[in-house]
Write a protein that holds these residues in place. Structure first.
Motif, mmCIF file in Angstrom:
data_model
loop_
_atom_site.group_PDB
_atom_site.id
_atom_site.type_symbol
_atom_site.label_atom_id
_atom_site.label_comp_id
_atom_site.label_asym_id
_atom_site.label_seq_id
_atom_site.Cartn_x
_atom_site.Cartn_y
_atom_site.Cartn_z
ATOM 1 N N VAL A 165 44.987 28.523 43.811
ATOM 2 C CA VAL A 165 44.727 27.205 44.393
ATOM 3 C C VAL A 165 44.771 26.152 43.293
ATOM 4 C CG1 VAL A 165 43.055 25.760 45.625
ATOM 5 C CG2 VAL A 165 43.409 28.135 46.327
ATOM 6 N N GLY A 166 44.072 26.418 42.201
ATOM 7 C CA GLY A 166 44.178 25.571 41.019
ATOM 8 C C GLY A 166 43.791 24.116 41.230
ATOM 9 N N HIS A 167 42.712 23.894 41.959
ATOM 10 C CA HIS A 167 42.260 22.519 42.202
ATOM 11 C C HIS A 167 40.780 22.423 41.850
ATOM 12 C CE1 HIS A 167 41.400 18.708 44.202
ATOM 13 N NE2 HIS A 167 42.709 18.526 44.340
ATOM 14 N N GLU A 168 40.393 21.354 41.161
ATOM 15 C CA GLU A 168 39.017 21.219 40.679
ATOM 16 C C GLU A 168 37.998 21.136 41.801
ATOM 17 O OE1 GLU A 168 38.922 17.686 38.359
ATOM 18 O OE2 GLU A 168 39.232 16.334 40.075
ATOM 19 N N ASN A 169 38.440 20.807 43.016
ATOM 20 C CA ASN A 169 37.515 20.691 44.147
ATOM 21 C C ASN A 169 37.299 22.018 44.857
ATOM 22 O OD1 ASN A 169 35.989 18.577 45.687
ATOM 23 N ND2 ASN A 169 37.176 19.388 47.398
ATOM 24 N N PHE A 170 38.033 23.043 44.454
ATOM 25 C CA PHE A 170 37.975 24.354 45.106
ATOM 26 C C PHE A 170 37.307 25.378 44.198
ATOM 27 C CE2 PHE A 170 39.763 28.593 45.856
ATOM 28 C CZ PHE A 170 39.499 28.759 47.208
ATOM 29 N N GLY A 171 36.351 26.125 44.764
ATOM 30 C CA GLY A 171 35.676 27.169 44.005
ATOM 31 C C GLY A 171 35.329 28.334 44.906
ATOM 32 N N LEU A 172 34.429 29.177 44.427
ATOM 33 C CA LEU A 172 34.055 30.379 45.163
ATOM 34 C C LEU A 172 32.614 30.325 45.628
ATOM 35 C CD1 LEU A 172 35.691 33.118 42.906
ATOM 36 C CD2 LEU A 172 36.671 31.969 44.902
ATOM 37 N N LEU A 173 32.372 30.939 46.785
ATOM 38 C CA LEU A 173 31.018 31.246 47.220
ATOM 39 C C LEU A 173 30.812 32.716 46.891
ATOM 40 C CD1 LEU A 173 29.321 30.421 50.654
ATOM 41 C CD2 LEU A 173 28.833 32.458 49.315
ATOM 42 N N ALA A 174 29.908 32.989 45.966
ATOM 43 C CA ALA A 174 29.681 34.351 45.498
ATOM 44 C C ALA A 174 28.493 34.960 46.236
ATOM 45 C CB ALA A 174 29.422 34.354 43.992
ATOM 46 N N ASP A 175 28.776 35.983 47.058
ATOM 47 C CA ASP A 175 27.725 36.673 47.813
ATOM 48 C C ASP A 175 27.321 37.936 47.059
ATOM 49 O OD1 ASP A 175 26.617 38.665 49.783
ATOM 50 O OD2 ASP A 175 26.855 36.964 51.156
ATOM 51 N N MET A 176 26.022 38.046 46.744
ATOM 52 C CA MET A 176 25.541 39.151 45.919
ATOM 53 C C MET A 176 25.709 40.509 46.585
ATOM 54 S SD MET A 176 22.040 37.396 44.471
ATOM 55 C CE MET A 176 22.099 35.743 43.732
ATOM 56 N N GLY A 177 25.622 40.556 47.904
ATOM 57 C CA GLY A 177 25.718 41.825 48.602
ATOM 58 C C GLY A 177 27.113 42.202 49.042
ATOM 59 N N ASN A 178 27.943 41.206 49.316
ATOM 60 C CA ASN A 178 29.224 41.470 49.971
ATOM 61 C C ASN A 178 30.209 42.285 49.151
ATOM 62 O OD1 ASN A 178 28.502 40.246 52.327
ATOM 63 N ND2 ASN A 178 29.793 38.440 52.078
ATOM 64 N N PHE A 179 30.064 42.285 47.830
ATOM 65 C CA PHE A 179 30.990 43.098 47.048
ATOM 66 C C PHE A 179 30.837 44.584 47.379
ATOM 67 C CE2 PHE A 179 30.983 39.327 44.196
ATOM 68 C CZ PHE A 179 32.346 39.094 44.209
ATOM 69 N N LEU A 180 29.644 44.969 47.828
ATOM 70 C CA LEU A 180 29.430 46.360 48.206
ATOM 71 C C LEU A 180 30.256 46.746 49.427
ATOM 72 C CD1 LEU A 180 25.578 46.663 47.661
ATOM 73 C CD2 LEU A 180 27.368 47.798 46.332
ATOM 74 N N CYS A 181 30.610 45.760 50.255
ATOM 75 C CA CYS A 181 31.464 46.037 51.420
ATOM 76 C C CYS A 181 32.843 46.488 50.973
ATOM 77 C CB CYS A 181 31.577 44.803 52.309
ATOM 78 S SG CYS A 181 29.987 44.209 52.956
ATOM 79 N N ALA A 182 33.241 46.096 49.772
ATOM 80 C CA ALA A 182 34.517 46.525 49.188
ATOM 81 C C ALA A 182 34.280 47.583 48.114
ATOM 82 C CB ALA A 182 35.261 45.338 48.595
ATOM 83 N N ASP A 183 33.054 48.145 48.101
ATOM 84 C CA ASP A 183 32.702 49.240 47.187
ATOM 85 C C ASP A 183 32.821 48.857 45.714
ATOM 86 O OD1 ASP A 183 32.435 51.338 49.400
ATOM 87 O OD2 ASP A 183 34.487 50.634 49.678
ATOM 88 N N GLU A 184 32.462 47.609 45.418
ATOM 89 C CA GLU A 184 32.520 47.107 44.046
ATOM 90 C C GLU A 184 31.099 46.803 43.567
ATOM 91 O OE1 GLU A 184 35.015 43.795 41.430
ATOM 92 O OE2 GLU A 184 34.898 43.596 43.610
ATOM 93 N N PRO A 185 30.724 47.234 42.363
ATOM 94 C CA PRO A 185 29.384 46.947 41.850
ATOM 95 C C PRO A 185 29.141 45.443 41.746
ATOM 96 C CG PRO A 185 30.463 48.629 40.512
ATOM 97 C CD PRO A 185 31.514 48.058 41.421
#
Length: 284
Positions: A165-185
């Motif tokens: 995307v490469g735009h300063e107005n765009f970022g991530l919402l980081a969910d502490m639990g949701n990575f486990l749904c993809a089996d990632e620590p």
């Protein structure tokens, strides 16, 4: 770091009719939250989303409880009848509702997948996210995509999307639990995406290996088959404190919103979770 609560946390009470989103505002203030996040607009019959958003905004101002985020779904591959252009226009209308709410940040999804690889569809969803964020920026609203929905969930995938995307107005919402749904620590994933994080969800899960017998009602499966069940913040297996420290390492100073989806009684769960999260932020 300030503590918000997602209206999704009240889902059982909202679904049963015991509470409305209007009621959530007063209860969030009573528990001690610094802000509230609205997941969609659940307008009463006969009331438009725009009009109800204005009602909610006025009540939040009266209670001195800011709207930390407006969260809603999107799918730039299969949404709106499979038309990316129509889905972009629908999302822009949701941005307009966010402006009525007084939210300075939104979360929309990117894609649930259509059988192609993530890298194959990345240019499509990146262009769509960029068009939305340019539109939102003109209204003073930042946009985010969450690690959510199995397909656009791994830390390497959301990092790729952020960079594409490469735009300063765009970022991530980081969910502490949701990575486990993809089996990632979660602790590893948070260390990776913390620099791109505009907003965080504090979520806890009970986790059981796919090698164990099915634990029954209340659990759902991760992408590879592990068993997950929502938990009170601090009661589950998500390394919440570790994730907070990863955010603090990059001087994150936004909101961490509790998103509770456990089986416990809602108000008790949110009160315990709020107190635990407040302590973790202080100790991190």
């Amino acid at each position: 770091m300030r503590i918000s609560v997602s209206s999704y946390s009240f889902d059982k009470l909202l679904s049963s009719g015991e509470m409305t989103q209007f009621d959530c505002i007063r209860k969030a203030k009573e528990i001690g939250f610094d802000a509230i996040e609205f997941v969609d607009i659940l307008a009463p019959d006969g009331v438009s989303k725009e009009d109800y958003a204005e009602v909610l905004s006025k009540e939040c101002k009266h209670m001195e409880l800011p709207v930390s985020s407006f969260t809603f779904g999107a799918d730039f591959l299969t949404g709106s009848g499979g038309s990316t252009d129509l889905e972009i226009e629908r999302v822009k209308k949701m941005v307009d509702i966010a402006a009525i709410l007084g939210a300075k940040l939104i979360r929309h999804d990117a894609a649930r997948g259509d059988g192609r690889s993530f890298d194959a569809i990345l240019p499509i969803i990146a262009n769509a996210c960029r068009e939305v964020t340019v539109y939102a920026a003109a209204k003073g609203i930042k946009t985010t995509v969450e690690n959510h929905g199995y397909f656009c969930q791994d830390s390497d995938r959301v990092e790729k999307l952020y960079n594409a995307v490469g735009h300063e107005n765009f970022g991530l919402l980081a969910d502490m639990g949701n990575f486990l749904c993809a089996d990632e620590p979660p602790e590893k994933a948070f260390g990776r995406i913390a620099p791109y994080t505009f907003y965080a969800h504090a979520k806890d899960f009970h986790v059981k290996s796919a090698m164990l017998p099915d634990p029954g009602e209340g659990f759902f499966r991760s992408r590879s088959g592990n068993y997950l069940r929502g938990a009170i913040i601090g009661h589950g297996d998500v390394p919440v404190l570790h994730c907070i420290r990863a955010l603090k390492n990059v001087d994150f100073d936004g909101y961490a919103a509790i998103e509770f989806e456990g089986m416990e009684e809602t108000i008790t769960a949110l009160t315990i979770g709020f107190n635990n999260l407040k302590r973790y932020i202080r100790e991190a």
